[in-house]
Motif scaffolding. Structure first.
Motif, PDB file in Angstrom:
ATOM      1  N   ALA A 112       0.839  -1.203   0.000  1.00  0.00           N
ATOM      2  CA  ALA A 112       0.000   0.000   0.000  1.00  0.00           C
ATOM      3  C   ALA A 112       0.874   1.254   0.000  1.00  0.00           C
ATOM      4  O   ALA A 112       0.583   2.225  -0.714  1.00  0.00           O
ATOM      5  N   LEU A 113       1.951   1.226   0.789  1.00  0.00           N
ATOM      6  CA  LEU A 113       2.877   2.366   0.801  1.00  0.00           C
ATOM      7  C   LEU A 113       3.461   2.594  -0.591  1.00  0.00           C
ATOM      8  O   LEU A 113       3.552   3.736  -1.061  1.00  0.00           O
ATOM      9  N   LYS A 114       3.817   1.506  -1.270  1.00  0.00           N
ATOM     10  CA  LYS A 114       4.372   1.609  -2.623  1.00  0.00           C
ATOM     11  C   LYS A 114       3.342   2.203  -3.586  1.00  0.00           C
ATOM     12  O   LYS A 114       3.667   3.067  -4.402  1.00  0.00           O
ATOM     13  N   ILE A 115       2.096   1.742  -3.487  1.00  0.00           N
ATOM     14  CA  ILE A 115       1.026   2.269  -4.338  1.00  0.00           C
ATOM     15  C   ILE A 115       0.884   3.776  -4.144  1.00  0.00           C
ATOM     16  O   ILE A 115       0.654   4.523  -5.093  1.00  0.00           O
ATOM     17  N   LEU A 116       1.030   4.228  -2.891  1.00  0.00           N
ATOM     18  CA  LEU A 116       0.890   5.648  -2.570  1.00  0.00           C
ATOM     19  C   LEU A 116       2.164   6.451  -2.845  1.00  0.00           C
ATOM     20  O   LEU A 116       2.196   7.661  -2.638  1.00  0.00           O
ATOM     21  N   GLY A 117       3.216   5.773  -3.308  1.00  0.00           N
ATOM     22  CA  GLY A 117       4.458   6.461  -3.644  1.00  0.00           C
ATOM     23  C   GLY A 117       5.303   6.821  -2.432  1.00  0.00           C
ATOM     24  O   GLY A 117       6.156   7.701  -2.514  1.00  0.00           O
ATOM     25  N   ILE A 118       5.088   6.136  -1.315  1.00  0.00           N
ATOM     26  CA  ILE A 118       5.831   6.421  -0.086  1.00  0.00           C
ATOM     27  C   ILE A 118       6.981   5.431   0.037  1.00  0.00           C
ATOM     28  O   ILE A 118       6.764   4.236   0.221  1.00  0.00           O
TER      29      ILE A 118
END
Length: 170
Positions: A112-118
């Motif tokens: 989810a963090l990757k999806i959000l660009g974090i």
């Protein structure tokens, strides 16, 4: 000695395979009952052959498009302490922080963090999220209470856990 070694290798292989399958499923639960009544949930908990019964409520889904136009989804759920400890926690690793307790807190999987660009999550950082629930679209700012490594990275998806307080407001 050879028989003992072969047996040990076989058991270790089976244990590794079992853990891998649970991680891919994202839960150790064997069965799920969609939208049980309070009475049904109590009856399930009272069954002597049920080790652990937990609650998992879908709050909403956030969809995010990446630079290539592909859509990834983040499932937003509330799970109770039993569900987290007995069904989810054994299938994840690298837990940092805590499960959300306040209405504005969120715990995210690494996917989810990757999806959000974090790329570098920090506990307490703000997370802006647009998501859909049964009552429409919402835009909220959450505080990251925790994050973890999940192994159920199917179909460009991520996991988000939110508080009971937020669930009750939805």
């Amino acid at each position: 000695l050879m028989i003992s070694s072969a047996f040990t290798i076989g058991v270790s292989t089976l244990e590794s395979y079992t853990l891998s399958m649970k991680r891919q499923a994202g839960t150790t639960a064997s069965i799920a009952l969609n939208r049980p009544t309070d009475e049904q949930y109590k009856q399930i908990q009272d069954l002597d052959y049920v080790k652990h019964a937990g609650i998992d409520i879908r709050v909403g889904t956030a969809a995010q498009k990446d630079d290539s136009g592909q859509t990834s989804k983040i499932s937003m759920d509330y799970i109770d302490q039993r569900e987290f400890e007995h069904h989810i926690k054994p299938t994840i690793s690298g837990i940092k922080g805590d499960y959300p307790q306040k209405v504005d807190e969120i715990m995210l999987s690494d996917s989810a963090l990757k999806i959000l660009g974090i790329k570098t999550p920090k506990i307490g950082m703000n997370i802006n999220l647009t998501f859909r629930s049964d009552d429409g679209e919402h835009r909220d700012t959450f505080r990251l209470s925790g994050h973890f490594r999940s192994y159920d990275n199917f179909n460009r998806s991520g996991a988000a856990y939110v508080s009971k307080e937020l669930t009750e407001q939805m």
